[in-house]
Every structure is written in structure tokens, then in C-alpha cells.
Design a protein around this motif. Structure first.
Motif, PDB file in Angstrom:
ATOM      1  N   TRP A 125       1.068  -1.162  -0.148  1.00 29.19           N
ATOM      2  CA  TRP A 125      -0.012  -0.004   0.114  1.00 29.19           C
ATOM      3  C   TRP A 125       0.749   1.411   0.004  1.00 29.19           C
ATOM      4  O   TRP A 125       1.637   1.231   0.749  1.00 29.19           O
ATOM      5  CB  TRP A 125      -1.066  -0.024   1.292  1.00 29.19           C
ATOM      6  CG  TRP A 125      -1.931  -1.028   1.082  1.00 29.19           C
ATOM      7  CD1 TRP A 125      -1.929  -2.086   1.771  1.00 29.19           C
ATOM      8  CD2 TRP A 125      -3.029  -0.858   0.418  1.00 29.19           C
ATOM      9  NE1 TRP A 125      -3.006  -2.833   1.299  1.00 29.19           N
ATOM     10  CE2 TRP A 125      -3.676  -2.249   0.623  1.00 29.19           C
ATOM     11  CE3 TRP A 125      -3.619   0.220  -0.534  1.00 29.19           C
ATOM     12  CZ2 TRP A 125      -5.328  -2.515  -0.246  1.00 29.19           C
ATOM     13  CZ3 TRP A 125      -4.854  -0.231  -1.276  1.00 29.19           C
ATOM     14  CH2 TRP A 125      -5.489  -1.370  -0.953  1.00 29.19           C
ATOM     15  N   HIS A 126       0.614   1.821  -1.225  1.00 35.38           N
ATOM     16  CA  HIS A 126       1.417   3.186  -1.325  1.00 35.38           C
ATOM     17  C   HIS A 126       0.800   4.370  -1.974  1.00 35.38           C
ATOM     18  O   HIS A 126      -0.291   4.217  -2.554  1.00 35.38           O
ATOM     19  CB  HIS A 126       2.709   2.848  -1.989  1.00 35.38           C
ATOM     20  CG  HIS A 126       2.560   2.439  -3.185  1.00 35.38           C
ATOM     21  ND1 HIS A 126       1.851   1.455  -3.735  1.00 35.38           N
ATOM     22  CD2 HIS A 126       2.680   3.412  -4.531  1.00 35.38           C
ATOM     23  CE1 HIS A 126       1.838   1.218  -4.994  1.00 35.38           C
ATOM     24  NE2 HIS A 126       2.315   2.442  -5.398  1.00 35.38           N
ATOM     25  N   ARG A 127       1.235   5.515  -1.823  1.00 33.74           N
ATOM     26  CA  ARG A 127       0.868   6.648  -2.543  1.00 33.74           C
ATOM     27  C   ARG A 127       2.181   6.952  -3.425  1.00 33.74           C
ATOM     28  O   ARG A 127       3.064   7.194  -3.192  1.00 33.74           O
ATOM     29  CB  ARG A 127       0.702   7.981  -1.718  1.00 33.74           C
ATOM     30  CG  ARG A 127      -0.489   8.006  -0.846  1.00 33.74           C
ATOM     31  CD  ARG A 127      -0.542   9.108   0.207  1.00 33.74           C
ATOM     32  NE  ARG A 127      -1.762   9.423   0.730  1.00 33.74           N
ATOM     33  CZ  ARG A 127      -2.043  10.130   1.879  1.00 33.74           C
ATOM     34  NH1 ARG A 127      -1.080  10.556   2.644  1.00 33.74           N
ATOM     35  NH2 ARG A 127      -3.256  10.330   2.155  1.00 33.74           N
ATOM     36  N   ASP A 128       1.588   7.273  -4.827  1.00 35.84           N
ATOM     37  CA  ASP A 128       2.816   7.455  -5.642  1.00 35.84           C
ATOM     38  C   ASP A 128       3.482   8.756  -5.459  1.00 35.84           C
ATOM     39  O   ASP A 128       4.783   9.117  -5.898  1.00 35.84           O
ATOM     40  CB  ASP A 128       2.066   7.607  -7.065  1.00 35.84           C
ATOM     41  CG  ASP A 128       1.523   6.273  -7.899  1.00 35.84           C
ATOM     42  OD1 ASP A 128       2.154   5.263  -7.290  1.00 35.84           O
ATOM     43  OD2 ASP A 128       0.746   6.334  -8.538  1.00 35.84           O
ATOM     44  N   SER A 129       2.732   9.796  -4.993  1.00 39.28           N
ATOM     45  CA  SER A 129       3.416  11.138  -4.454  1.00 39.28           C
ATOM     46  C   SER A 129       4.539  10.690  -3.454  1.00 39.28           C
ATOM     47  O   SER A 129       5.362  11.709  -3.158  1.00 39.28           O
ATOM     48  CB  SER A 129       2.170  12.193  -3.873  1.00 39.28           C
ATOM     49  OG  SER A 129       1.731  11.448  -2.788  1.00 39.28           O
ATOM     50  N   TYR A 131       7.460   9.411  -3.493  1.00 39.09           N
ATOM     51  CA  TYR A 131       8.521   9.633  -4.232  1.00 39.09           C
ATOM     52  C   TYR A 131       8.619  10.682  -5.235  1.00 39.09           C
ATOM     53  O   TYR A 131       9.525  10.699  -6.272  1.00 39.09           O
ATOM     54  CB  TYR A 131       9.246   8.197  -4.676  1.00 39.09           C
ATOM     55  CG  TYR A 131       8.783   7.707  -5.532  1.00 39.09           C
ATOM     56  CD1 TYR A 131       8.901   7.850  -7.207  1.00 39.09           C
ATOM     57  CD2 TYR A 131       7.651   6.792  -5.310  1.00 39.09           C
ATOM     58  CE1 TYR A 131       8.240   6.977  -7.812  1.00 39.09           C
ATOM     59  CE2 TYR A 131       6.749   5.998  -6.578  1.00 39.09           C
ATOM     60  CZ  TYR A 131       7.092   6.197  -7.673  1.00 39.09           C
ATOM     61  OH  TYR A 131       6.458   5.301  -8.534  1.00 39.09           O
ATOM     62  N   TRP A 132       7.555  11.431  -5.546  1.00 40.73           N
ATOM     63  CA  TRP A 132       7.565  12.405  -6.867  1.00 40.73           C
ATOM     64  C   TRP A 132       7.686  13.817  -6.157  1.00 40.73           C
ATOM     65  O   TRP A 132       7.404  13.969  -4.920  1.00 40.73           O
ATOM     66  CB  TRP A 132       6.184  12.412  -7.483  1.00 40.73           C
ATOM     67  CG  TRP A 132       5.897  11.076  -8.140  1.00 40.73           C
ATOM     68  CD1 TRP A 132       6.715   9.908  -8.183  1.00 40.73           C
ATOM     69  CD2 TRP A 132       4.677  10.753  -8.758  1.00 40.73           C
ATOM     70  NE1 TRP A 132       6.044   9.070  -8.953  1.00 40.73           N
ATOM     71  CE2 TRP A 132       4.728   9.450  -9.354  1.00 40.73           C
ATOM     72  CE3 TRP A 132       3.437  11.453  -8.909  1.00 40.73           C
ATOM     73  CZ2 TRP A 132       3.656   8.745 -10.109  1.00 40.73           C
ATOM     74  CZ3 TRP A 132       2.322  10.871  -9.547  1.00 40.73           C
ATOM     75  CH2 TRP A 132       2.632   9.433 -10.219  1.00 40.73           C
ATOM     76  N   ARG A 241      14.191  13.963  -9.282  1.00 40.18           N
ATOM     77  CA  ARG A 241      13.884  13.097 -10.230  1.00 40.18           C
ATOM     78  C   ARG A 241      12.832  13.365 -11.144  1.00 40.18           C
ATOM     79  O   ARG A 241      12.592  13.070 -12.423  1.00 40.18           O
ATOM     80  CB  ARG A 241      13.803  11.654  -9.645  1.00 40.18           C
ATOM     81  CG  ARG A 241      13.263  10.589 -10.619  1.00 40.18           C
ATOM     82  CD  ARG A 241      12.663   9.471  -9.830  1.00 40.18           C
ATOM     83  NE  ARG A 241      12.151   8.584 -10.546  1.00 40.18           N
ATOM     84  CZ  ARG A 241      11.474   7.187  -9.988  1.00 40.18           C
ATOM     85  NH1 ARG A 241      11.300   7.199  -8.861  1.00 40.18           N
ATOM     86  NH2 ARG A 241      11.015   6.624 -10.799  1.00 40.18           N
ATOM     87  N   SER A 242      11.906  14.256 -10.635  1.00 43.63           N
ATOM     88  CA  SER A 242      10.539  14.612 -11.495  1.00 43.63           C
ATOM     89  C   SER A 242      10.873  15.937 -12.428  1.00 43.63           C
ATOM     90  O   SER A 242       9.970  15.935 -13.258  1.00 43.63           O
ATOM     91  CB  SER A 242       9.600  15.219 -10.256  1.00 43.63           C
ATOM     92  OG  SER A 242       9.295  14.292  -9.780  1.00 43.63           O
TER      93      SER A 242
END
Length: 251
Positions: A125-129, A131-132, A241-242
Motif C-alpha cells: 500500500w503506497h501513494r505515488d506521491s 517519491y514524486w 527526479r521529477s
């Protein structure tokens, strides 16, 4: 165009399914393209072994170590993919949800997901944000089911409305996944639902929405295509990275 009810559903739940968004013919064409790229191991590719997620091979040299997880850089990989990712058909609903001009990020998702039999991994379970790096954690990912997606072949699960929740750091592990061993998360995880999709369905979901995916327990590879979008003012932070690759404006 999205209806007011669809817009409200996305705002409240953090995701929206657009049934039969794309044709079977287009989906099959992308699958054939992907199979050709996989056969050649055409870089850039992320392998299951690279993730070290549960169920993945321990290394690229282990049995199943060259099982691909994602064909990366889809926008630059083939004109068929680039045209779809920037088409008016997709821009219109995204603009309704984001409220301004829409830009495709080449740095995140921008891929064909390949959940393969035997060596596919389980994603926590994670949020993409997590590591953005953008001005605001408010992006939208467009997930096209290139084939049917079911619980048995590893469809996505989501926690509806979780894009609005404040999460303490103690609720997450060192990789920013929700801790399933924590009593504090139990009520939250009990709200999770699977999101089965039929071939050609499009899933739009918020970058702050908690989601997960199981393993593919069938003998057929599951293919999905995923791109991520931001609004005009939600710029990537310089030096992260973004910001490595330029974003693409949808006209």
C-alpha cells in the motif's frame, strides 16, 4: 466530457473508471508492440528483481530474474503510445479534473506495466506521491487496461477517499508503504476494495490515493499502460527526479 457526478466521484473517492474508453483493436495492438519489445529486452526496462518486492526474484541472475515489470519511457518508445498519451480524447477529462492546461510527466509512470505469471511481485500500500517531487501532490495517473484485470491476475486495489487523509510517519515503513502490522492502520485497510477492469477501461486516480496490487496467479501476462499528468502550475521541483525529462503539453 465528464458529468458533474463523475467529477464529484473523483473528488470524493480519488479515482474514476471510464468504461470502454479505448477499443479492443487498439489494446491488442499495444499488447503486440509490448510483446515484441519484451522479446528483445528493449531498454529501458524495470525487472521484477529490481524492485525487491514480495514474490520478486532475488536478483537479475536468479531464476526468473529477467522477468520484466515495466517497459519504461513509453512516450518516447513508439509513436502509437505517444499519440494516445497526448490525444484530445484523454486531455478533455483530465483538464476537467485538473482545472487547467495538462502536461504529461515523462519522469513518472510513462510505461507499459507487465504483470507476468510465476515471478510477478506483490506491491504494498503506497501513494505515488511518496517519491514524486512537485509543487503539490496533486497529479492524476491514467491507467488503461490492455486486457481484463481481475483479482487473480493482480488488479489494483484502492482505499477510496484516502487521497485526503493525513498520515503520520509512524504509519509508514522506511520505503513509505503503509504498515500492515500496525493497529492504527487496521481500520483504514479494512476499507480497501479491488478495482477490476475490462479490456479498454480507463482508470484515473489521484497521486495521493493509497493503492496496492497482488500477484498474477494465472498463466497469462497482464498488460496495462500508465501515464501521469499535472496541471500547468504544478511544476516539478528543480534538481529532483521529477524534473529530469521535460514535461509534454497536451494540446
Amino acid at each position: 466530457m465528464l458529468s458533474p457526478e463523475q467529477i464529484l466521484h473523483f473528488k470524493n473517492q480519488g479515482f474514476l473508471i471510464l468504461p470502454q474508453f479505448e477499443s479492443v483493436g487498439f489494446c491488442e495492438a499495444v499488447i503486440e508492440l509490448a510483446k515484441g519489445e519484451l522479446q528483445k529486452h528493449a531498454a529501458p526496462i524495470e525487472y521484477e528483481a529490481d524492485t525487491q518486492y514480495p514474490g520478486a526474484p532475488h536478483s537479475r541472475d536468479a531464476e526468473g530474474g529477467k522477468t520484466a515489470r515495466r517497459l519504461l519511457s513509453a512516450y518516447a518508445r513508439d509513436p502509437l503510445l505517444a499519440q494516445w498519451a497526448t490525444a484530445e480524447k484523454l486531455r478533455a477529462p483530465l483538464q476537467q479534473l485538473l482545472g487547467s492546461d495538462v502536461f504529461l510527466s515523462q519522469c513518472h509512470h510513462n510505461c507499459i506495466m507487465t504483470k507476468q505469471p510465476a515471478y510477478s511481485s506483490r506491491t504494498g500500500w503506497h501513494r505515488d506521491s511518496r517519491y514524486w517531487n512537485f509543487a503539490r501532490p496533486q497529479l492524476i495517473s491514467a491507467w488503461l487496461a490492455l486486457g481484463n484485470e481481475l483479482e487473480e491476475n493482480g488488479c489494483l486495489w484502492v482505499i477510496p477517499g484516502s487521497q485526503e487523509l493525513e498520515i503520520d510517519s509512524e504509519q509508514l515503513d522506511k520505503l513509505q508503504f503503509l504498515r500492515t502490522d500496525l493497529e492504527l492502520n487496521k481500520t483504514l485497510l479494512e476499507q480497501a476494495i479491488p478495482v477490476p477492469l475490462k479490456q479498454g477501461d480507463l482508470l484515473l486516480f489521484h497521486s495521493n490515493l493509497f493503492h496496492a496490487a497482488g500477484r498474477n496467479t494465472t498463466n497469462i501476462t497482464k498488460f496495462s499502460m500508465v501515464f501521469t499528468y499535472r496541471d500547468a502550475l504544478n511544476l516539478p521541483k528543480p534538481g529532483t527526479r521529477s524534473s529530469v525529462l521535460p514535461d509534454i503539453k497536451l494540446n
